[in-house]
Motif scaffolding. Structure first.
Motif, PDB file in Angstrom:
ATOM      1  N   GLY A   1       0.813  -1.202   0.000  1.00  0.00           N
ATOM      2  CA  GLY A   1       0.000   0.000   0.000  1.00  0.00           C
ATOM      3  C   GLY A   1       0.848   1.253   0.000  1.00  0.00           C
ATOM      4  O   GLY A   1       2.066   1.219   0.237  1.00  0.00           O
ATOM      5  N   ALA A   2       0.189   2.389  -0.245  1.00  0.00           N
ATOM      6  CA  ALA A   2       0.908   3.661  -0.307  1.00  0.00           C
ATOM      7  C   ALA A   2       1.541   3.996   1.037  1.00  0.00           C
ATOM      8  O   ALA A   2       2.697   4.436   1.107  1.00  0.00           O
TER       9      ALA A   2
ATOM     10  N   GLN B   1       2.398   1.907   3.419  1.00  0.00           N
ATOM     11  CA  GLN B   1       3.474   0.955   3.683  1.00  0.00           C
ATOM     12  C   GLN B   1       4.700   1.278   2.845  1.00  0.00           C
ATOM     13  O   GLN B   1       5.837   1.130   3.318  1.00  0.00           O
TER      14      GLN B   1
END
Length: 275
Positions: A73-74, A76
């Motif tokens: 994800g962004a 992460q």
């Protein structure tokens, strides 16, 4: 007399509206460029803070970095990308690939990518390492350069990054990139980690490590491009737009106000005075 002044009045109104519109557009574009500069500076500062973090070792890498089969994800990615790492493991030299048409210091050659299996107890984790750059043999295009890859456990340092950017492929291939010599060689145009994991069966992590230290004497160049905020370009564009807006205002003031309401009446009054 009145009818003759109406077109002149409309001309003045239209010129005024055009000047206001041009100045407003120039100012808005100037502020937009300043906003872009602020965004890039904030991104650069975030990357600098990430690079200043304490390096991860095998344990943190195995615990925090997802496998290539898991989406990142962004949020992460912000935690993982550009993070320093110091790893111990063993090179899987037989899996080395050479990415073609990659430049360093103005020369064309190969990026050398080799999987690194982490040392026990994390031997179930493998990460692709962008080890460095080597020149190619332009006399024999399919010749592979010699790259020294030590056996046994090695210690390397680098930073976590996305895989190398993909170049245009003139020929599709099912093994992760174009094959220049048509013989399924280790020279590839691009490397896709997911396809690499599927083809090799290795438990690859979703990001790669750009090596900056370690493996002395391997003949690889590691003059990786430095991240630059690039804000000066936007400041220059902003200054040009603001300068254009100021120029429009000055021309309007001179030709439509000063000359119209000050110089022209004075000249007419001087001409009307008896001599």
């Amino acid at each position: 007399m009145r009818s003759s002044r109406i077109p002149d009045l409309w001309r003045f109104v239209l010129i005024t509206l055009a000047a206001v519109l041009c100045a407003a557009i120039a100012a808005s574009l100037g502020f937009w460029q300043l906003g872009r500069a602020a965004q890039k500076q904030a991104l650069f500062d975030a990357i600098a803070r990430q690079q200043a973090q304490a390096p991860w070792h095998n344990a943190q890498l195995a615990a925090k970095l997802p496998m290539v089969t898991e989406p990142i994800g962004a949020g992460q990615a912000q935690e993982l990308l550009h993070r320093p790492a110091q790893l111990q493991g063993q090179w899987l030299a037989e899996q080395t690939v050479f990415l073609d048409n990659r430049q360093m210091q103005g020369r064309v050659g190969f990026y050398v990518l080799t999987p690194l299996r982490l040392a026990a107890p994390y031997e179930h984790v493998v990460i692709i390492v962008q080890r460095g750059w080597v020149p190619r043999n332009f006399m024999e295009r399919t010749a592979l350069p010699e790259v020294r890859t030590p056996d046994g456990t090695v210690s390397i340092a680098g930073r976590l990054e996305s895989p190398p950017s993909k170049l245009l492929e003139l020929e599709a291939a099912g093994d992760g990139g174009a094959d220049p010599d048509g013989q399924k060689s280790r020279i590839l145009q691009n490397a896709d980690i997911a396809q690499w994991a599927h083809r090799s069966g290795l438990p690859l992590l979703g990001l790669s490590l750009v090596q900056t230290e370690g493996t002395a004497g391997d003949g690889l160049l590691r003059d990786w491009p430095q991240i630059n905020a690039g804000v000066q370009k936007h400041y220059g564009y902003a200054a040009q737009w603001f300068g254009l807006g100021i120029l429009v205002v000055l021309l309007y003031v001179w030709f439509q106000l000063v000359r119209r309401f000050y110089l022209r009446p004075r000249a007419a009054g001087a001409a009307a005075q008896p001599r």
